[in-house]
Scaffold this active site. Structure first.
Site, mmCIF file in Angstrom:
data_model
loop_
_atom_site.group_PDB
_atom_site.id
_atom_site.type_symbol
_atom_site.label_atom_id
_atom_site.label_comp_id
_atom_site.label_asym_id
_atom_site.label_seq_id
_atom_site.Cartn_x
_atom_site.Cartn_y
_atom_site.Cartn_z
ATOM 1 N N SER A 38 -3.171 108.946 13.538
ATOM 2 C CA SER A 38 -1.741 109.027 13.879
ATOM 3 C C SER A 38 -1.320 108.192 15.081
ATOM 4 O O SER A 38 -0.132 108.069 15.343
ATOM 5 C CB SER A 38 -1.363 110.485 14.155
ATOM 6 O OG SER A 38 -2.066 110.944 15.292
ATOM 7 N N ARG A 102 -20.543 119.514 2.292
ATOM 8 C CA ARG A 102 -21.752 120.271 2.658
ATOM 9 C C ARG A 102 -22.707 120.525 1.503
ATOM 10 O O ARG A 102 -23.907 120.414 1.650
ATOM 11 C CB ARG A 102 -21.350 121.628 3.241
ATOM 12 C CG ARG A 102 -21.075 121.589 4.684
ATOM 13 C CD ARG A 102 -20.786 122.976 5.212
ATOM 14 N NE ARG A 102 -19.966 122.853 6.403
ATOM 15 C CZ ARG A 102 -19.038 123.718 6.733
ATOM 16 N NH1 ARG A 102 -18.814 124.782 5.993
ATOM 17 N NH2 ARG A 102 -18.337 123.508 7.826
ATOM 18 N N CYS A 135 -19.644 127.867 10.625
ATOM 19 C CA CYS A 135 -19.933 128.399 11.960
ATOM 20 C C CYS A 135 -20.722 129.712 11.917
ATOM 21 O O CYS A 135 -21.713 129.876 12.634
ATOM 22 C CB CYS A 135 -18.636 128.590 12.733
ATOM 23 S SG CYS A 135 -17.290 129.262 11.759
ATOM 24 N N GLN A 162 -15.040 137.775 13.304
ATOM 25 C CA GLN A 162 -14.846 136.356 13.587
ATOM 26 C C GLN A 162 -13.599 136.090 14.428
ATOM 27 O O GLN A 162 -12.549 136.679 14.211
ATOM 28 C CB GLN A 162 -14.804 135.570 12.262
ATOM 29 C CG GLN A 162 -16.132 135.657 11.532
ATOM 30 C CD GLN A 162 -16.206 134.855 10.244
ATOM 31 O OE1 GLN A 162 -16.791 135.319 9.283
ATOM 32 N NE2 GLN A 162 -15.647 133.670 10.215
ATOM 33 N N ARG A 269 -11.744 138.919 10.361
ATOM 34 C CA ARG A 269 -11.148 138.236 11.528
ATOM 35 C C ARG A 269 -10.748 139.297 12.550
ATOM 36 O O ARG A 269 -10.123 140.294 12.195
ATOM 37 C CB ARG A 269 -9.898 137.462 11.084
ATOM 38 C CG ARG A 269 -9.292 136.609 12.175
ATOM 39 C CD ARG A 269 -10.025 135.328 12.417
ATOM 40 N NE ARG A 269 -9.946 134.429 11.275
ATOM 41 C CZ ARG A 269 -10.778 133.412 11.073
ATOM 42 N NH1 ARG A 269 -11.753 133.159 11.928
ATOM 43 N NH2 ARG A 269 -10.661 132.639 10.013
ATOM 44 N N HIS A 276 -17.879 134.238 17.516
ATOM 45 C CA HIS A 276 -18.071 135.068 16.327
ATOM 46 C C HIS A 276 -19.217 136.056 16.605
ATOM 47 O O HIS A 276 -20.240 135.683 17.178
ATOM 48 C CB HIS A 276 -18.506 134.216 15.128
ATOM 49 C CG HIS A 276 -17.415 133.371 14.539
ATOM 50 N ND1 HIS A 276 -16.104 133.412 14.951
ATOM 51 C CD2 HIS A 276 -17.458 132.464 13.526
ATOM 52 C CE1 HIS A 276 -15.390 132.556 14.230
ATOM 53 N NE2 HIS A 276 -16.189 131.967 13.359
HETATM 54 P P1 NAP Z 1 -7.638 120.115 14.784
HETATM 55 O O1 NAP Z 1 -7.740 120.688 16.158
HETATM 56 O O2 NAP Z 1 -6.436 120.479 13.985
HETATM 57 O O3 NAP Z 1 -7.711 118.526 14.923
HETATM 58 C C1 NAP Z 1 -7.694 117.664 13.805
HETATM 59 C C2 NAP Z 1 -6.877 116.424 14.111
HETATM 60 O O4 NAP Z 1 -5.484 116.721 14.224
HETATM 61 C C3 NAP Z 1 -7.152 115.716 15.408
HETATM 62 O O5 NAP Z 1 -8.343 114.992 15.347
HETATM 63 C C4 NAP Z 1 -5.939 114.806 15.540
HETATM 64 O O6 NAP Z 1 -6.143 113.631 14.738
HETATM 65 C C5 NAP Z 1 -4.832 115.621 14.882
HETATM 66 N N1 NAP Z 1 -3.851 116.143 15.864
HETATM 67 C C6 NAP Z 1 -2.518 116.177 15.627
HETATM 68 N N2 NAP Z 1 -1.879 116.714 16.680
HETATM 69 C C7 NAP Z 1 -2.806 117.012 17.596
HETATM 70 C C8 NAP Z 1 -2.745 117.590 18.906
HETATM 71 N N3 NAP Z 1 -1.600 117.960 19.453
HETATM 72 N N4 NAP Z 1 -3.892 117.775 19.567
HETATM 73 C C9 NAP Z 1 -5.077 117.433 19.032
HETATM 74 N N5 NAP Z 1 -5.184 116.866 17.807
HETATM 75 C C10 NAP Z 1 -4.067 116.664 17.080
HETATM 76 O O7 NAP Z 1 -8.896 120.495 13.887
HETATM 77 P P2 NAP Z 1 -10.252 121.281 14.270
HETATM 78 O O8 NAP Z 1 -9.986 122.742 14.377
HETATM 79 O O9 NAP Z 1 -10.895 120.582 15.418
HETATM 80 O O10 NAP Z 1 -11.107 121.096 12.936
HETATM 81 C C11 NAP Z 1 -11.571 119.812 12.521
HETATM 82 C C12 NAP Z 1 -12.569 119.939 11.392
HETATM 83 O O11 NAP Z 1 -13.713 120.666 11.835
HETATM 84 C C13 NAP Z 1 -12.050 120.712 10.173
HETATM 85 O O12 NAP Z 1 -12.569 120.161 8.998
HETATM 86 C C14 NAP Z 1 -12.616 122.078 10.342
HETATM 87 O O13 NAP Z 1 -12.765 122.754 9.118
HETATM 88 C C15 NAP Z 1 -13.978 121.723 10.930
HETATM 89 N N6 NAP Z 1 -14.551 122.835 11.653
HETATM 90 C C16 NAP Z 1 -13.762 123.584 12.438
HETATM 91 C C17 NAP Z 1 -14.298 124.643 13.120
HETATM 92 C C18 NAP Z 1 -13.419 125.476 13.991
HETATM 93 O O14 NAP Z 1 -13.910 126.370 14.556
HETATM 94 N N7 NAP Z 1 -12.134 125.196 14.157
HETATM 95 C C19 NAP Z 1 -15.661 124.928 13.014
HETATM 96 C C20 NAP Z 1 -16.478 124.101 12.226
HETATM 97 C C21 NAP Z 1 -15.892 123.056 11.557
HETATM 98 P P3 NAP Z 1 -5.533 112.184 15.117
HETATM 99 O O15 NAP Z 1 -6.008 111.828 16.487
HETATM 100 O O16 NAP Z 1 -6.095 111.334 14.062
HETATM 101 O O17 NAP Z 1 -4.052 112.363 15.053
#
Ligand code: NAP
Length: 375
Positions: A38, A102, A135, A162, A269, A276
């Site tokens: 983005s 995965r 996780c 969780q 949850r 968790h």
């Molecule tokens: P997230 O915080 O929503 O971030 C994903 C992307 O959103 C960022 O890389 C960024 O991409 C964009 N974005 C848009 N607005 C933003 C803002 N204000 N601040 C930060 N980023 C913003 O996603 P996430 O929770 O880290 O999860 C990412 C992946 O990891 C998913 O596939 C999820 O299933 C996996 N995962 C998550 C967890 C968990 O605990 N949450 C655990 C294991 C795996 P750009 O820079 O390209 O815009």
């Protein structure tokens, strides 16, 4: 020098990964390039290291120049970009926090303190896709994986508690808004010792169930409550989160496909922020002494910490609040159930943004960089 592209580095998991990499001085021995879906062409926000202008994360020709791509961007990004990259003949390493790939045949789920042999064999045999696990599964295996590895387990039930972070950053904010909403509505009543507790409780329930209570991201109110359903319903009656317990554990350990260890339970949850917890019942194949079990677990990796089964130790070390933000995996309440000597019970807590998400990704990246640099 190896070129590495980072995608999804400013999201929640990506930020934890960046922080850990900086803490561990991992930014050496390769040339990093940062991508965005983005903000291409913009200057990167300060993450503690110098970063050139951001690259377009959909620019396949630019991505093709990378030896390694590390992504925490999410499954839809993986689905959109990786097939195109491979079609172009890109043969680099794809390291991914998202669940999309995965269970694919040509992917390895990484958790090196538990499955380093599987990882080493995969790298030697030319596998290029290395994916972080669910996780809850990773945290359970960091705690008791050694018992599975030694073939001592007949089956496991895992009843989870969780945290909000597993659902994403928006959900963490929503939980806090809900807590805030209850706090504001109840403030005068709570501060007045003359108000009966049942009147306060009634007001709490009214607040939680009112149409103005902030519930946009969770399927139901979470503050002051719990939600015993995570992810989608499957034909088996399990949620997808519950299904992953058995499927991913057996894939991580590469248990022979005709005899997977049964693992099932209910995923719930609760209103914790980023840790968790899981209550485990483990049916052992034989009656093993409790001290022997604890010793095996303690020696299995340096992060798992056995917490003595006392009220004080439990309160001090075996709660989400106590474990949040650190790499320790707390494992306590260990005892044989009165059902029989082969039935073991335990409670474990781990930070789902560290061992549950970013840490296995950080470590597989280091393993691959090291192996590629040597070869
Ligand atoms: P997230 O915080 O929503 O971030 C994903 C992307 O959103 C960022 O890389 C960024 O991409 C964009 N974005 C848009 N607005 C933003 C803002 N204000 N601040 C930060 N980023 C913003 O996603 P996430 O929770 O880290 O999860 C990412 C992946 O990891 C998913 O596939 C999820 O299933 C996996 N995962 C998550 C967890 C968990 O605990 N949450 C655990 C294991 C795996 P750009 O820079 O390209 O815009």
């Amino acid at each position: 020098m190896l070129k590495t592209g980072f995608v999804g580095w400013r999201g929640m998991v990506g930020s934890v990964l960046m922080n850990r990499m900086i803490e561990e001085n991992d930014f050496c021995g390769f040339e990093p390039l940062f991508f965005t879906t983005s903000q291409a062409g913009q200057k990167c926000s300060d993450i503690g290291i110098d970063i050139p202008v951001l690259q377009d994360a959909y620019d396949i020709s630019k991505l093709c120049q990378m030896d390694i791509i590390v992504t925490c961007q999410g499954s839809s990004y993986t689905e959109k970009v990786l097939p195109d990259l491979r079609k172009c003949g890109w043969n680099g390493f794809w390291i991914d926090a998202a669940s999309k790939m995965r269970m694919d045949k040509d992917s390895i789920i990484v958790l090196d303190p538990v499955n380093s042999e599987v990882i080493d064999n995969a790298i030697s045999s030319g596998i290029k896709n290395f994916i972080g696990g669910n996780c809850t599964v990773s945290l359970m295996l960091m705690a008791v994986g050694i018992l599975l590895k030694k073939g001592l387990v007949d089956w496991i039930t895992t009843m989870t508690y969780q945290s909000a972070s597993g659902a994403g950053a928006k959900n963490m904010r929503e939980l806090l808004s809900q807590m805030n909403c209850i706090g504001e509505k109840l403030k005068n009543l709570v501060d007045d010792p003359q108000v009966p507790i049942l009147a306060i409780d009634k007001k709490v329930t009214q607040t939680i169930l009112s149409s103005t209570f902030p519930v946009k991201n969770f399927p139901a109110p979470l503050a002051g409550s719990a939600i015993p359903f995570i992810d989608k319903l499957m034909d088996s009656g399990q949620t997808r989160e519950e299904w992953k317990g058995c499927a991913e554990t057996n894939k991580i350990l590469q248990t022979t496909t005709d005899k997977p260890v049964p693992i099932d339970g209910i995923c719930v949850r609760i209103g914790a922020m980023r840790c968790h917890s899981q209550a485990l019942t483990i049916k052992l194949n034989e009656n093993i002494d409790l001290d022997e079990i604890c010793q095996m677990i303690e020696e299995s990796n340096k992060w798992v910490k056995i917490i003595p089964n006392t009220p004080d130790d439990t309160a001090k070390y075996l709660t989400p609040a106590a474990v949040a933000g650190n790499l320790n995996i707390a494992l306590g309440r260990i005892r044989k159930l009165n059902i029989g000597p082969k039935y073991l019970s335990a409670f474990t807590v781990g930070d789902q943004l560290l061992w549950g998400a970013a840490e296995p990704i950080r470590r597989i990246f280091k393993i691959i960089v090291l192996k590629q640099t040597i070869s």
